[in-house]
Design a protein around this motif. Structure first.
Motif, PDB file in Angstrom:
ATOM      1  N   GLN A  28      -9.736   0.059  -0.711  1.00 17.80           N
ATOM      2  CA  GLN A  28     -10.885   0.725  -0.113  1.00 17.80           C
ATOM      3  C   GLN A  28     -11.146   0.228   1.309  1.00 17.80           C
ATOM      4  O   GLN A  28     -12.203   0.489   1.865  1.00 17.80           O
ATOM      5  N   ALA A  29     -10.192  -0.491   1.883  1.00 18.53           N
ATOM      6  CA  ALA A  29     -10.260  -1.040   3.248  1.00 18.53           C
ATOM      7  C   ALA A  29     -11.346  -2.099   3.390  1.00 18.53           C
ATOM      8  O   ALA A  29     -11.881  -2.297   4.463  1.00 18.53           O
ATOM      9  N   LYS A  30     -11.669  -2.791   2.295  1.00 21.15           N
ATOM     10  CA  LYS A  30     -12.621  -3.892   2.347  1.00 21.15           C
ATOM     11  C   LYS A  30     -11.850  -5.203   2.349  1.00 21.15           C
ATOM     12  O   LYS A  30     -10.864  -5.351   1.636  1.00 21.15           O
ATOM     13  N   MET A  31     -12.313  -6.145   3.143  1.00 21.48           N
ATOM     14  CA  MET A  31     -11.660  -7.441   3.192  1.00 21.48           C
ATOM     15  C   MET A  31     -11.964  -8.211   1.914  1.00 21.48           C
ATOM     16  O   MET A  31     -13.089  -8.176   1.416  1.00 21.48           O
ATOM     17  N   TYR A  32     -10.954  -8.879   1.376  1.00 22.54           N
ATOM     18  CA  TYR A  32     -11.151  -9.685   0.184  1.00 22.54           C
ATOM     19  C   TYR A  32     -11.978 -10.918   0.531  1.00 22.54           C
ATOM     20  O   TYR A  32     -11.837 -11.481   1.614  1.00 22.54           O
ATOM     21  N   PRO A  33     -12.825 -11.372  -0.388  1.00 23.17           N
ATOM     22  CA  PRO A  33     -13.567 -12.609  -0.135  1.00 23.17           C
ATOM     23  C   PRO A  33     -12.634 -13.816  -0.178  1.00 23.17           C
ATOM     24  O   PRO A  33     -11.491 -13.740  -0.631  1.00 23.17           O
ATOM     25  N   ARG A  34     -13.148 -14.915   0.288  1.00 26.36           N
ATOM     26  CA  ARG A  34     -12.354 -16.134   0.403  1.00 26.36           C
ATOM     27  C   ARG A  34     -11.827 -16.606  -0.937  1.00 26.36           C
ATOM     28  O   ARG A  34     -10.701 -17.099  -1.039  1.00 26.36           O
ATOM     29  N   GLN A  35     -12.609 -16.434  -1.999  1.00 26.17           N
ATOM     30  CA  GLN A  35     -12.188 -16.889  -3.316  1.00 26.17           C
ATOM     31  C   GLN A  35     -11.015 -16.060  -3.831  1.00 26.17           C
ATOM     32  O   GLN A  35     -10.128 -16.578  -4.498  1.00 26.17           O
ATOM     33  N   LYS A  36     -10.994 -14.775  -3.542  1.00 27.94           N
ATOM     34  CA  LYS A  36      -9.925 -13.916  -4.035  1.00 27.94           C
ATOM     35  C   LYS A  36      -8.665 -14.009  -3.164  1.00 27.94           C
ATOM     36  O   LYS A  36      -7.550 -14.004  -3.664  1.00 27.94           O
ATOM     37  N   LEU A  59      -5.848   0.166  14.782  1.00 31.17           N
ATOM     38  CA  LEU A  59      -4.602  -0.207  14.114  1.00 31.17           C
ATOM     39  C   LEU A  59      -4.771  -0.195  12.602  1.00 31.17           C
ATOM     40  O   LEU A  59      -3.801  -0.048  11.868  1.00 31.17           O
ATOM     41  N   MET A  60      -6.021  -0.375  12.162  1.00 33.79           N
ATOM     42  CA  MET A  60      -6.358  -0.344  10.742  1.00 33.79           C
ATOM     43  C   MET A  60      -7.581   0.541  10.558  1.00 33.79           C
ATOM     44  O   MET A  60      -8.414   0.624  11.457  1.00 33.79           O
ATOM     45  N   PRO A  61      -7.709   1.183   9.406  1.00 32.95           N
ATOM     46  CA  PRO A  61      -8.867   2.065   9.202  1.00 32.95           C
ATOM     47  C   PRO A  61     -10.122   1.296   8.785  1.00 32.95           C
ATOM     48  O   PRO A  61     -10.047   0.224   8.200  1.00 32.95           O
ATOM     49  N   TYR A  62     -11.268   1.882   9.111  1.00 31.88           N
ATOM     50  CA  TYR A  62     -12.539   1.351   8.627  1.00 31.88           C
ATOM     51  C   TYR A  62     -12.759   1.780   7.186  1.00 31.88           C
ATOM     52  O   TYR A  62     -13.264   1.030   6.377  1.00 31.88           O
ATOM     53  N   ASN A  69      -2.528   7.520   3.904  1.00 34.49           N
ATOM     54  CA  ASN A  69      -1.372   6.815   3.369  1.00 34.49           C
ATOM     55  C   ASN A  69      -1.381   5.366   3.815  1.00 34.49           C
ATOM     56  O   ASN A  69      -0.357   4.775   4.076  1.00 34.49           O
ATOM     57  N   PHE A  70      -2.580   4.771   3.902  1.00 39.03           N
ATOM     58  CA  PHE A  70      -2.723   3.395   4.382  1.00 39.03           C
ATOM     59  C   PHE A  70      -1.973   2.415   3.486  1.00 39.03           C
ATOM     60  O   PHE A  70      -1.250   1.555   3.966  1.00 39.03           O
TER      61      PHE A  70
END
Length: 74
Positions: A28-36, A59-62, A69-70
């Motif tokens: 879903q183009a969300k950054m993973y948290p530090r724990q994951k 360069l990357m989608p929001y 096709n990300f």
């Protein structure tokens, strides 16, 4: 889990390396948290800055739409 960047002795995370950054971003183009993601706090901050710069430079989608096709684009 050990930090990927500490383990590979990476001092700087380049925002143009989207293949590396894609591994730390969900479908879903969300950054993973530090724990994951397993990164240390220093590299997580650098990673967040690099992802944000890559998004700003288009360069990357929001966000991801269904026709994107990300994830499959290599």
């Amino acid at each position: 889990k050990q930090c990927h960047f500490c383990q590979n002795n990476i001092k700087w995370i380049d925002y143009k390396d989207t293949r590396l950054l894609r591994g730390f971003v969900s479908m879903q183009a969300k950054m993973y948290p530090r724990q994951k993601s397993g990164t240390c706090s220093k590299h997580q901050r650098m990673l967040a800055e690099s992802v944000k710069r890559a998004r700003y430079m288009a360069l990357m989608p929001y966000t991801i739409n269904l026709k994107s096709n990300f994830a499959t684009n290599g």
